[in-house]
Design an enzyme around this catalytic site. Structure first.
Site, PDB file in Angstrom:
ATOM      1  NE  ARG A   1       3.910  -4.049  11.120  1.00 53.08           N
ATOM      2  CZ  ARG A   1       3.423  -3.664   9.933  1.00 53.08           C
ATOM      3  NH1 ARG A   1       4.062  -2.821   9.181  1.00 53.08           N
ATOM      4  NH2 ARG A   1       2.286  -4.161   9.481  1.00 53.08           N
TER       5      ARG A   1
ATOM      6  CE  LYS B   1      -2.186  -1.167   3.762  1.00 53.38           C
ATOM      7  NZ  LYS B   1      -1.542  -2.491   3.941  1.00 53.38           N
ATOM      8  CB  THR B   2       3.607   2.373   2.219  1.00 50.03           C
ATOM      9  OG1 THR B   2       2.784   2.196   3.375  1.00 50.03           O
ATOM     10  CG2 THR B   2       4.429   3.630   2.397  1.00 50.03           C
TER      11      THR B   2
ATOM     12  CG  ASP C   1       0.557   4.944   4.218  1.00 44.52           C
ATOM     13  OD1 ASP C   1      -0.240   3.994   4.085  1.00 44.52           O
ATOM     14  OD2 ASP C   1       1.790   4.794   4.315  1.00 44.52           O
ATOM     15  CD  GLU C   2      -0.329   2.726   8.391  1.00 49.14           C
ATOM     16  OE1 GLU C   2      -1.321   2.081   8.772  1.00 49.14           O
ATOM     17  OE2 GLU C   2       0.814   2.232   8.284  1.00 49.14           O
TER      18      GLU C   2
ATOM     19  CD  GLN D   1      -1.539  -3.119   9.132  1.00 44.01           C
ATOM     20  OE1 GLN D   1      -0.530  -2.634   9.606  1.00 44.01           O
ATOM     21  NE2 GLN D   1      -1.666  -3.387   7.843  1.00 44.01           N
TER      22      GLN D   1
HETATM   23  P1  ATP Z   1       1.608  -2.128   5.965  1.00 45.14           P
HETATM   24  O1  ATP Z   1       0.190  -2.572   5.934  1.00 45.14           O
HETATM   25  O2  ATP Z   1       2.401  -2.865   6.979  1.00 45.14           O
HETATM   26  O3  ATP Z   1       1.739  -0.654   6.034  1.00 45.14           O
HETATM   27  P2  ATP Z   1       2.019  -1.966   3.134  1.00 45.14           P
HETATM   28  O4  ATP Z   1       0.821  -2.552   2.519  1.00 45.14           O
HETATM   29  O5  ATP Z   1       2.108  -0.499   3.169  1.00 45.14           O
HETATM   30  O6  ATP Z   1       2.240  -2.599   4.568  1.00 45.14           O
HETATM   31  P3  ATP Z   1       4.590  -1.822   1.910  1.00 45.14           P
HETATM   32  O7  ATP Z   1       5.346  -1.396   3.094  1.00 45.14           O
HETATM   33  O8  ATP Z   1       4.298  -0.829   0.840  1.00 45.14           O
HETATM   34  O9  ATP Z   1       3.255  -2.569   2.364  1.00 45.14           O
HETATM   35  O10 ATP Z   1       5.303  -3.053   1.221  1.00 45.14           O
HETATM   36  C1  ATP Z   1       5.776  -4.139   1.984  1.00 45.14           C
HETATM   37  C2  ATP Z   1       7.085  -4.638   1.401  1.00 45.14           C
HETATM   38  O11 ATP Z   1       6.851  -5.281   0.160  1.00 45.14           O
HETATM   39  C3  ATP Z   1       8.047  -3.516   1.110  1.00 45.14           C
HETATM   40  O12 ATP Z   1       9.352  -3.966   1.374  1.00 45.14           O
HETATM   41  C4  ATP Z   1       7.850  -3.286  -0.373  1.00 45.14           C
HETATM   42  O13 ATP Z   1       8.985  -2.700  -0.974  1.00 45.14           O
HETATM   43  C5  ATP Z   1       7.597  -4.680  -0.881  1.00 45.14           C
HETATM   44  N1  ATP Z   1       6.779  -4.699  -2.102  1.00 45.14           N
HETATM   45  C6  ATP Z   1       5.585  -4.131  -2.294  1.00 45.14           C
HETATM   46  N2  ATP Z   1       5.113  -4.380  -3.525  1.00 45.14           N
HETATM   47  C7  ATP Z   1       6.040  -5.133  -4.144  1.00 45.14           C
HETATM   48  C8  ATP Z   1       6.157  -5.710  -5.456  1.00 45.14           C
HETATM   49  N3  ATP Z   1       5.197  -5.565  -6.377  1.00 45.14           N
HETATM   50  N4  ATP Z   1       7.264  -6.416  -5.720  1.00 45.14           N
HETATM   51  C9  ATP Z   1       8.236  -6.578  -4.797  1.00 45.14           C
HETATM   52  N5  ATP Z   1       8.189  -6.063  -3.556  1.00 45.14           N
HETATM   53  C10 ATP Z   1       7.106  -5.340  -3.237  1.00 45.14           C
HETATM   54 MG    MG Z   2       2.255   0.824   4.784  1.00 49.11          MG
END
Ligand code: ATP
Ligand code: MG
Length: 756
Positions: A613, A50-51, A237-238, A268
């Protein structure tokens, strides 16, 4: 030149050119990144990118010239996340990233409020108060109103007011039913007075940052129109943790355009206790017609076992949307669940495990210890210090320490002489013979002349109101502050800070202090001056302080991170340790007492946040007993342990732990409700209390002192519980001078050190 930073001059070329941020994205992520107009919602589980989507979308908006950087407002949850995003976007689109409106809700609101402060009766250099100041102010008002301070503690009333602010309620909008009988039905009156007092102080509290901006946008259509014209794209975000005030602010800013992209995860949502409304994300689609909803299902962060464990725990919550999550990653290592005798044993073993990982070439910055409550860090901090393991504590901790607050009060008073709270805090610190009587005289003078305390004090020294000694002392104090203030323009603020602390006698106060923690306080003050080096000005630093007060600190390399589960949201580490999984600690008894089943579900979401995490390894632990207020109390393993799927964990109870009922797995809910289940010696086996007592002695320096008759000589290698290893460089009876490897030169009584 076809460099990426050429976007500003040659959009067409760049829009067609290769956009590397799209390369790794999966189809769903790309869909969200490329939906540049209209409302977009990404509602997905942890670690699904997402981020990453938000960051890529920011780059995409600029690269395709859909928006200029200054047309984009991006809200992150922490200052750290904002910095990271800015860096990543800078890598993608170059220096233009600087011009994006990027930051936390608080930081962005503070920036807006400084521009329009006069519209709500403030001056642009207003001070941002922290909870401590807020509480002190309310305490005064409670006393002035003759309310029972025990029945209505200032902190509690502050909480009520803050929750109203979270909901966008100015005093006039709080209904009678809302106020109930809080403070004997006088809470609304207190709220009104409190706001007036803040204005008089040219100060705001955290909630005000947004509340004032809301008021401005709601009552000044011209201002609103300007922002709406300028900010064409908003991203958050969040989003599951936004409160009503934040929601209203976003709605106003997006106007009728509705170019709003929010990402979040209902599982979350962990700030309900602070006014967050998970409802905001759940009703997004009905709020914004034509929403494009994207669901991401592939988790890129964690191994199979970690994801399975997190999913199994959160499945116990009844109020959730429910999502599918999968990973292409391997199963990885199972989660480790360990039981320990007591907290010290837990801290000791966790520390050893971390040390072992280091010996095997691990990276400390990829390890985090996540705790439920701030107080839990202490035991680990002490252990880390003792063995010389570099660590950092994330959170407001450092800046919350009394000496740091005192120092900052000095700096605030210099920057803003009308800051009465700062004045009160330090006018007699160190003691200058300005006791209660002098302070009262200053207060009376201030009230009569309607001036800030500093100005009133200045008037007062012209009179014979004060005793001569107090008058001389106050005169000197005022003269000093004025001199320091004059020096702001000509001196580097870090040098000035050091000078102020020295000249005010504050440093000396701790130098002569005999208490064992005085040394540490002096180190903190030095560190504070170090921290200031990183800022352009005193004002910049104070702004930063106000904002980090409730947040996070800069990541450093090569240190273990200690922080609360709340602070860990959005972050990721290879290895996560989660100690203290015991009923009452986690889930937190207070949350359950206050919010029942709803509170328990929020605690469970915290467990979900914690587990997710980790990329590779999770260590969860609990202790059989804890010392609380000097008393040993037996603890019951957390009910969340039973919700972990047995296929994905390895349970490793220390010797004898099995005797307490076969590990955590066997406790039934009825047993959990009955704390006596593990109480007494019978459940633990006869040796248990003796063992706990022995450990208690071993970690107590005074015990070592009694026990050792060791004679020391110059050159001896010694160990000290707090300072670690060192060499004896001088012996004077039982007093040793020791050059510690890490802590420098210290004089120590021989009984407190041992030969390793
Ligand atoms: P959270 O809910 O914990 O905030 P999130 O959904 O925001 O998580 P991110 O932090 O954006 O998730 O991504 C999690 C990890 O996966 C990061 O290290 C990111 O770089 C990696 N990632 C995300 N998308 C891809 C992708 N398409 N290919 C490879 N790695 C990815
Ligand atoms: Mg995130």
């Amino acid at each position: 030149m076809m460099a990426i930073c050429d976007f500003s001059t040659n959009m067409n070329v760049s829009a067609r050119s290769h956009r590397p941020w799209l390369d790794d994205l999966n189809l769903a992520q790309r869909e969200a990144v490329q939906a540049l107009e209209g409302p977009v919602l990404v509602l997905s589980g942890a670690g699904t990118g997402k981020t990453r989507v938000l960051t890529a979308r920011l780059a995409e908006l600029v690269a395709t010239d859909t928006a200029k950087p200054w047309n984009i407002l991006a809200v992150t949850f922490t200052n750290k996340a904002a910095r990271e995003m800015k860096m990543r976007v800078a890598n993608m689109v170059g220096p233009m990233a600087e011009q994006v409106w990027l930051g936390t809700f608080h930081a962005l609101a503070a920036r807006m409020l400084r521009r329009h402060a006069d519209l709500v009766g403030l001056k642009p250099d207003f001070t941002i108060l922290d909870v401590d100041d807020q509480t002190r102010l309310l305490k005064q008002m409670i006393e002035a109103k003759d309310l029972d301070a025990k029945r209505w503690p200032a902190r509690m009333l502050g909480g009520v007011i803050s929750r109203w602010k979270d909901r966008g309620l100015t005093p006039d909008k709080v209904g009678a039913a809302e106020a109930g009988d809080v403070a004997n039905g006088r809470i609304r009156e207190i709220y009104v007075d409190y706001q007036a007092r803040l204005l008089a102080l040219n100060a705001v509290d955290f909630g005000d940052l947004l509340l004032h901006v809301l008021t401005i946008l709601q009552t000044h259509p011209d201002v609103l129109a300007k922002y709406q014209a300028r900010i064409t794209h908003v991203m958050v975000d969040e989003y599951q943790d936004t409160n009503v005030a934040q929601y209203l602010w976003l709605r106003l800013l997006t106007g009728t355009r509705h170019n709003l992209c929010c990402v979040g995860d209902d599982d979350q949502s962990i700030y309900g206790w602070r006014g967050a409304e998970v409802g905001n994300i759940l009703k997004f689609e009905s709020d914004f017609a034509g929403t494009k909803t994207v669901r991401l299902e592939e988790n890129y962060r964690s191994t199979g076992h970690i994801l399975a464990a997190a999913s199994a725990v959160i499945a116990h919550n009844e109020t959730r949307l429910g999502k599918t999550l999968f990973t292409a990653a391997e199963e990885g290592e199972k989660l480790r669940v360990n039981g320990y005798w007591d907290g010290a044993d837990e801290a000791r073993t966790v520390s050893s495990q971390i040390e072992r990982m280091m010996e095997e070439g691990g990276d400390l910055s990829q390890i985090a210890v996540l705790v439920r409550a701030g107080f839990q860090t202490r035991e680990f901090e002490e252990r880390f210090i003792a063995i010389g393991l570099p660590y950092r504590v994330v959170g407001a901790k450092f800046y919350e320490r009394a000496e740091i607050r005192d120092a900052i009060a000095y700096f605030r008073l210099i920057a803003q002489p009308a800051d009465d709270l700062a004045f009160e805090r330090i006018v007699n610190l160190p003691k200058r013979g300005l006791g209660a009587a002098s302070l009262q005289a200053i207060h009376i003078q201030a009230r009569a002349s309607q001036k800030p305390l500093m100005a009133a004090a200045f008037d007062l020294i012209e009179t014979d109101e004060l005793r001569p000694a107090a008058r001389t002392s106050l005169t000197e104090f005022i003269r000093d502050v004025k001199r320091w203030r004059d020096a702001v323009a000509s001196m580097h603020h870090a040098d000035l800070a050091k000078m102020v602390l020295d000249e005010s006698g504050y440093t000396r106060m701790w130098q002569v202090d005999k208490l064992p923690d005085a040394e540490g306080r002096l180190e903190n003050l030095t560190e504070l001056v170090n921290a200031m080096q990183e800022f352009d000005s005193l004002a910049g630093f104070l702004e930063h302080i106000a904002l980090v007060m409730d947040g996070d600190t800069e990541a450093e390399n090569g240190e273990v991170t200690l922080m609360t589960l709340h602070a860990a949201k959005g972050l990721e580490f290879d290895t996560i340790f989660m100690p203290g999984w015991e009923e009452g600690i986690f889930p937190s008894q207070r949350t359950i007492d206050e919010n029942g089943a709803v509170g328990l579900e929020e605690e469970r979401r915290l467990a979900y946040v914690g587990i997710t995490r980790a990329r590779k390894l999770v260590h969860i632990s609990y202790a059989g007993s804890r010392r609380i207020h000097g008393q040993w109390q037996s603890a019951i393993p957390s009910r969340f342990l039973q919700e972990l799927p047995s296929d994905s964990i390895i349970e490793d109870n220390v010797q004898g732990m099995q005797a307490m009922g076969g590990g955590f797995g066997r406790a039934t809910p009825a047993e959990l409700a009955d704390a006596s289940h593990f109480g007494g010696t019978s459940g633990y086996g006869p040796g248990w209390r003796r063992m706990a007592a022995r450990q208690q002695q071993a970690s107590d320096p005074s015990f070592i002192a009694q026990d050792s008759g060791t004679v020391f000589a110059i050159g001896d290698r010694v160990f000290h519980q707090k300072f670690g290893m060192g060499n004896v460089i001088n012996v004077d009876g039982d007093k040793l001078e020791i050059a510690f490897d890490r802590a420098g030169h210290k004089k120590v009584v021989s009984g407190f050190v041992s030969k390793p």
